[in-house]
Design an enzyme around this catalytic site. Structure first.
Site, PDB file in Angstrom:
ATOM      1  N   SER A 144      -4.907  -5.857  -9.059  1.00  0.00           N
ATOM      2  CA  SER A 144      -4.967  -5.500  -7.663  1.00  0.00           C
ATOM      3  C   SER A 144      -5.972  -6.453  -6.717  1.00  0.00           C
ATOM      4  O   SER A 144      -5.397  -7.573  -7.088  1.00  0.00           O
ATOM      5  CB  SER A 144      -5.729  -4.181  -7.583  1.00  0.00           C
ATOM      6  OG  SER A 144      -5.826  -3.601  -6.237  1.00  0.00           O
ATOM      7  N   ARG A 213     -11.212   7.231   1.832  1.00  0.00           N
ATOM      8  CA  ARG A 213     -10.627   7.567   0.474  1.00  0.00           C
ATOM      9  C   ARG A 213      -9.380   8.286   0.339  1.00  0.00           C
ATOM     10  O   ARG A 213      -8.482   7.645  -0.460  1.00  0.00           O
ATOM     11  CB  ARG A 213     -11.794   8.361  -0.387  1.00  0.00           C
ATOM     12  CG  ARG A 213     -11.430   8.369  -1.925  1.00  0.00           C
ATOM     13  CD  ARG A 213     -11.350   6.848  -2.509  1.00  0.00           C
ATOM     14  NE  ARG A 213     -11.428   7.260  -4.021  1.00  0.00           N
ATOM     15  CZ  ARG A 213     -11.079   6.036  -5.018  1.00  0.00           C
ATOM     16  NH1 ARG A 213     -10.928   4.731  -4.135  1.00  0.00           N
ATOM     17  NH2 ARG A 213     -11.236   6.334  -6.302  1.00  0.00           N
ATOM     18  N   ASP A 308       5.193   0.709  -7.074  1.00  0.00           N
ATOM     19  CA  ASP A 308       3.929   0.200  -6.044  1.00  0.00           C
ATOM     20  C   ASP A 308       4.393  -0.139  -4.859  1.00  0.00           C
ATOM     21  O   ASP A 308       5.008  -1.039  -4.772  1.00  0.00           O
ATOM     22  CB  ASP A 308       3.399  -0.984  -7.170  1.00  0.00           C
ATOM     23  CG  ASP A 308       2.165  -1.305  -6.264  1.00  0.00           C
ATOM     24  OD1 ASP A 308       1.585  -0.865  -5.190  1.00  0.00           O
ATOM     25  OD2 ASP A 308       1.227  -2.409  -6.992  1.00  0.00           O
ATOM     26  N   HIS A 341       0.633   1.972  -7.364  1.00  0.00           N
ATOM     27  CA  HIS A 341      -0.360   0.813  -7.645  1.00  0.00           C
ATOM     28  C   HIS A 341      -1.420   1.101  -8.566  1.00  0.00           C
ATOM     29  O   HIS A 341      -1.515   0.004  -9.419  1.00  0.00           O
ATOM     30  CB  HIS A 341      -1.045   0.586  -6.410  1.00  0.00           C
ATOM     31  CG  HIS A 341      -1.971  -0.560  -6.237  1.00  0.00           C
ATOM     32  ND1 HIS A 341      -1.515  -1.877  -6.243  1.00  0.00           N
ATOM     33  CD2 HIS A 341      -3.373  -0.674  -6.290  1.00  0.00           C
ATOM     34  CE1 HIS A 341      -2.583  -2.495  -6.020  1.00  0.00           C
ATOM     35  NE2 HIS A 341      -3.775  -1.876  -6.066  1.00  0.00           N
ATOM     36  N   ASP A 342      -1.686   2.345  -9.008  1.00  0.00           N
ATOM     37  CA  ASP A 342      -2.782   2.481 -10.121  1.00  0.00           C
ATOM     38  C   ASP A 342      -1.869   2.421 -11.530  1.00  0.00           C
ATOM     39  O   ASP A 342      -2.822   2.634 -12.415  1.00  0.00           O
ATOM     40  CB  ASP A 342      -3.124   3.959  -9.964  1.00  0.00           C
ATOM     41  CG  ASP A 342      -4.447   4.081  -8.982  1.00  0.00           C
ATOM     42  OD1 ASP A 342      -4.907   2.815  -8.461  1.00  0.00           O
ATOM     43  OD2 ASP A 342      -4.985   5.130  -8.823  1.00  0.00           O
TER      44      ASP A 342
END
Lengths: 363, 363
Positions: A144, A213, A308, A341-342
């Protein structure tokens, strides 16, 4: 922080936009042993909200953010490698950042902290590496934001490392990703408690940080994963009108609550903007020049996830293509992970296998 | 609103969650002429933020939100069809909603407005149709929220229409879409000026509405389109730290500013929640039963866009499959439009062609 951290003092650190940062400190942790030739060092550059505690070790047995990846006999095998992870400059996780005291006034820098770029994060982290007597890294690994910082490192220090593993990153942020981050910054800046940066632990921009968040979380996973995790059948009666009703709302609320005091709001702004500022092409000298032209590396592994959409696969394709152009042996892997993405944090099997195999081949 | 609107009075309208709404009004506009047999009527059900002004007409020459689609010799040809577009119940665009005066107190309903569902929007719109002497529609057309409302219509009135064009919608919202809408609602609810619903034109929840609009916009277009529109080379120096710098930020700000006073905040909350509540499967009687089983329609056209991630193509596939199962001739079209969810508003060529051809076949 009760955590055991190694500290390195940066002296008169020159930042990319011209400011000189004096008396700043970087916190870092290490795993494994540096060998006599000092050629077994692996540097991990982190994502935006991560700190130097990538994994547990003898002096801190709390699990780290990449616990499954780093350790004895794991993919990043600490029996073999000397692993260094630095808390990014500006991140307020032990390293100096906007909430640290400015040396003269002793008051928190806040917005007087100089412009922060990923180039600064990369440069300062590399100073830590050099301070340990390491001239050349065996490998730099960055997921990232860390992946962009890894590019920033080699662009500024073409001989910094023999190998690179670059995960879920890009040569720059696409407008969609910038928009997502811009809305996060705006949520923080607009919170009345943010108060132009003059918040305190009593008057904390809780709402803005939570909203930031949650917006971020929209981009960290994938629609597919959420569909499997949050079936509509789990709807609950909200306790008040427009209260939490859908399972995904409870999930976002839980993670937002957990995050809100874990990160300094101004730090978040600085790091978030640094991601949007970064552009590998800012480092080329001529139009259409490959920005990595001067780099001599033995090999690189570029990993992305099909799902992602913060750093979509086309961005890993672009990095791979640029390294292929400079005749660097390049392995590109787009995983079928559904975690977006994670994925690098949760799809242990795919990412252990890819990182582990690549590292086993280079030493 | 200086606009010319037809008004229809709903009497003792029974809402899905049990409340009776009395003295409510629906605003609608029409184009073309109803023929003698009254079998050429087309009902358009709108997206969340649209009103009844889908296109210009003799009494209001301002362009409507679907101007390219509706008119003489256009895809929805008003020389042939009698077109009706209703401002959704609850939407405060001429129709009764949370900002309208409650009949007894004469004060705005605000949160005393009863729970609103897409079933209520569909039912009330169909009352307008029936009030015009139309027993059966030739076609119902609904994009986005309107597509779900169209499903709500036929689920409650299996004989309401001969044909349906359903665009950029689904049988329900996926958790990712719900999350995006939930964050929009939260942004409005958290604005200090929202003040539990007691805002005024002097104390307007501007920030919350702008943030909501921007979050929504993340989901209306596509990453691909933005990449083409907002090259990084167009970065500008922000006028203040963390001010607008990237072209996509200016774009979001412009649209948010335009939107902020165009929509009533509580109305937005009600309609947004209605979208998350809707589930076609709530209308089936047995597990695994096709919710559309009772419906007899002559044909249907389901359209999606490859780049729509608010209602991704798998959701149009699902609708098409359910209609195929009930032996309704079904045409499924997934366009290659790069404009994401909003493609129906901007990709004139693809959508004119598909809608125009389908309608030309049925009459």
């Amino acid at each position: 922080m009760a955590r055991h951290l190694n500290l390195y003092k940066l002296n008169n650190f020159e930042m990319r936009h011209g400011a000189i940062l004096d008396g700043a400190t970087l916190a870092y942790e290490t795993w494994g042993q540096l060998n006599k030739k000092k050629d077994n060092a692996v540097l991990i550059l982190t994502g935006l909200s991560a700190d130097s505690h990538a994994a547990s070790h003898d002096e801190d047995d709390v699990d780290g953010w990449w616990e499954y990846m780093i350790g004895s006999s794991k993919a990043i095998d600490t029996d073999k490698w000397f692993v260094i992870c630095v808390s990014s400059l500006g991140s307020c996780k032990g390293s100096t950042g906007p909430c640290s005291p400015e040396p003269v006034t002793k008051l928190p820098y806040k917005f007087t902290f100089p412009d922060l770029t990923l180039e600064d994060i990369a440069n300062s982290s590399f100073e830590v590496v050099q301070s340990l007597g390491i001239k050349k890294l065996a490998c730099v690994i960055g997921p990232s934001m860390g992946g962009m910082s890894a590019l920033a490192l080699i662009l500024q220090h073409p001989n910094a490392t023999k190998h690179m593993i670059n995960i879920a990153a890009g040569c720059h942020s696409q407008p969609f990703s910038t928009a997502i981050r811009s809305l996060q910054r705006e949520a923080i800046l607009n919170d009345v408690n943010f108060n132009g940066g003059n918040y305190s632990s009593e008057q904390w921009p809780t709402q803005g940080m939570k909203q930031a968040r949650k917006i971020g979380m929209l981009s960290y996973r994938s629609s597919q994963e959420w569909k499997e995790r949050f079936p509509r059948s789990l709807r609950q009666r909200p306790s008040k009108p427009f209260g939490i009703e859908f399972p995904v709302e409870g999930y976002l609320e839980y993670h937002a609550e957990k995050f809100v005091h874990q990160f300094d709001p101004i730090s978040y702004l600085y790091l978030s903007r640094a991601m949007d500022w970064f552009d590998a092409y800012d480092h080329h000298h001529l139009d259409n020049q490959n920005p990595f032209e001067a780099i001599k590396m033995e090999s690189t592994l570029i990993i992305g996830a099909q799902t992602d959409f913060l750093f979509p696969p086309e961005q890993q394709h672009e990095i791979a293509q640029l390294f292929t152009q400079i005749s660097c042996p390049t392995q590109l892997e787009i995983t079928n992970s559904i975690q977006g993405h994670d994925a690098f944090l949760v799809d242990k099997e795919n990412y252990s296998r890819l990182v582990g195999y690549f590292l086993s081949q280079i030493y």
